[in-house]
Design a protein around this motif. Structure first.
Motif, PDB file in Angstrom:
ATOM      1  N   PRO A  67       0.812  -1.231   0.000  1.00 58.81           N
ATOM      2  CA  PRO A  67       0.000   0.000   0.000  1.00 58.81           C
ATOM      3  C   PRO A  67       0.845   1.282   0.000  1.00 58.81           C
ATOM      4  O   PRO A  67       0.492   2.262  -0.651  1.00 58.81           O
ATOM      5  N   ILE A  68       1.986   1.255   0.688  1.00 58.68           N
ATOM      6  CA  ILE A  68       2.879   2.420   0.693  1.00 58.68           C
ATOM      7  C   ILE A  68       3.436   2.655  -0.706  1.00 58.68           C
ATOM      8  O   ILE A  68       3.470   3.783  -1.194  1.00 58.68           O
ATOM      9  N   GLU A  78       2.121   1.714  -3.541  1.00 58.32           N
ATOM     10  CA  GLU A  78       1.047   2.155  -4.435  1.00 58.32           C
ATOM     11  C   GLU A  78       0.796   3.658  -4.276  1.00 58.32           C
ATOM     12  O   GLU A  78       0.559   4.357  -5.260  1.00 58.32           O
ATOM     13  N   ARG A  79       0.843   4.158  -3.045  1.00 56.04           N
ATOM     14  CA  ARG A  79       0.695   5.602  -2.838  1.00 56.04           C
ATOM     15  C   ARG A  79       1.883   6.356  -3.417  1.00 56.04           C
ATOM     16  O   ARG A  79       1.730   7.452  -3.963  1.00 56.04           O
ATOM     17  N   LEU A  80       3.082   5.782  -3.310  1.00 55.16           N
ATOM     18  CA  LEU A  80       4.270   6.412  -3.876  1.00 55.16           C
ATOM     19  C   LEU A  80       4.165   6.508  -5.397  1.00 55.16           C
ATOM     20  O   LEU A  80       4.616   7.480  -5.995  1.00 55.16           O
ATOM     21  N   CYS A  81       3.547   5.523  -6.028  1.00 58.66           N
ATOM     22  CA  CYS A  81       3.397   5.521  -7.482  1.00 58.66           C
ATOM     23  C   CYS A  81       2.539   6.682  -7.980  1.00 58.66           C
ATOM     24  O   CYS A  81       2.633   7.065  -9.149  1.00 58.66           O
ATOM     25  N   GLN A  82       1.706   7.240  -7.132  1.00 54.94           N
ATOM     26  CA  GLN A  82       0.854   8.367  -7.524  1.00 54.94           C
ATOM     27  C   GLN A  82       1.614   9.692  -7.542  1.00 54.94           C
ATOM     28  O   GLN A  82       1.119  10.684  -8.057  1.00 54.94           O
ATOM     29  N   HIS A  83       2.813   9.711  -6.979  1.00 47.34           N
ATOM     30  CA  HIS A  83       3.610  10.937  -6.893  1.00 47.34           C
ATOM     31  C   HIS A  83       4.228  11.257  -8.252  1.00 47.34           C
ATOM     32  O   HIS A  83       4.700  10.358  -8.963  1.00 47.34           O
ATOM     33  N   ALA A 104       4.110   9.243   1.466  1.00 51.05           N
ATOM     34  CA  ALA A 104       3.460   7.947   1.188  1.00 51.05           C
ATOM     35  C   ALA A 104       3.295   7.123   2.459  1.00 51.05           C
ATOM     36  O   ALA A 104       2.325   6.384   2.597  1.00 51.05           O
ATOM     37  N   CYS A 149       0.144   8.585   4.909  1.00 52.20           N
ATOM     38  CA  CYS A 149      -1.267   8.397   4.528  1.00 52.20           C
ATOM     39  C   CYS A 149      -1.827   7.082   5.004  1.00 52.20           C
ATOM     40  O   CYS A 149      -1.218   6.130   5.211  1.00 52.20           O
TER      41      CYS A 149
END
Length: 107
Positions: A32-33, A35-40, A104, A107
């Protein structure tokens, strides 16, 4: 009528990065961390790598930028006595990548 031109580097940085699933096991809570980093913006590819054992104990998940690699950085993820390498291909400098990792993880 003229089509507006978009800089290809800018267009590529606006897309979500790719998270590579090449192993069947990961540290619990790491995906999950990542995946959030991929949005950056500026992150292109995130690849979890080898899992190993550490001598010390780290009670909470930690992500630390280790060394630069061609096109990005190697990050070490630690939780408990388990360590996992994560390879991040990015156009960001190291200090901005560390900031993106911190965001990341929050969140």
């Amino acid at each position: 009528m003229v089509k507006p031109t978009v800089d290809p580097l800018r267009r590529a940085s606006q897309k979500a990065a790719r998270l590579v699933w090449n192993h069947s096991t990961h540290l619990s809570g790491l995906i999950p961390i990542l995946e959030r980093l991929c949005q950056h913006d500026g992150i292109q590819t995130v690849t979890p790598g080898v899992i190993g054992r550490a001598k010390g104990h780290c009670p909470k998940m930690q992500l630390r930028v280790s060394v630069p690699i061609r096109g990005g950085y190697k990050v070490i993820a630690r939780q408990g006595k388990t360590v996992q390498e994560v390879f991040i291909l990015t156009t960001l400098p190291q200090d901005q990548l560390e900031t993106a990792l911190a965001i990341a993880m929050r969140c």
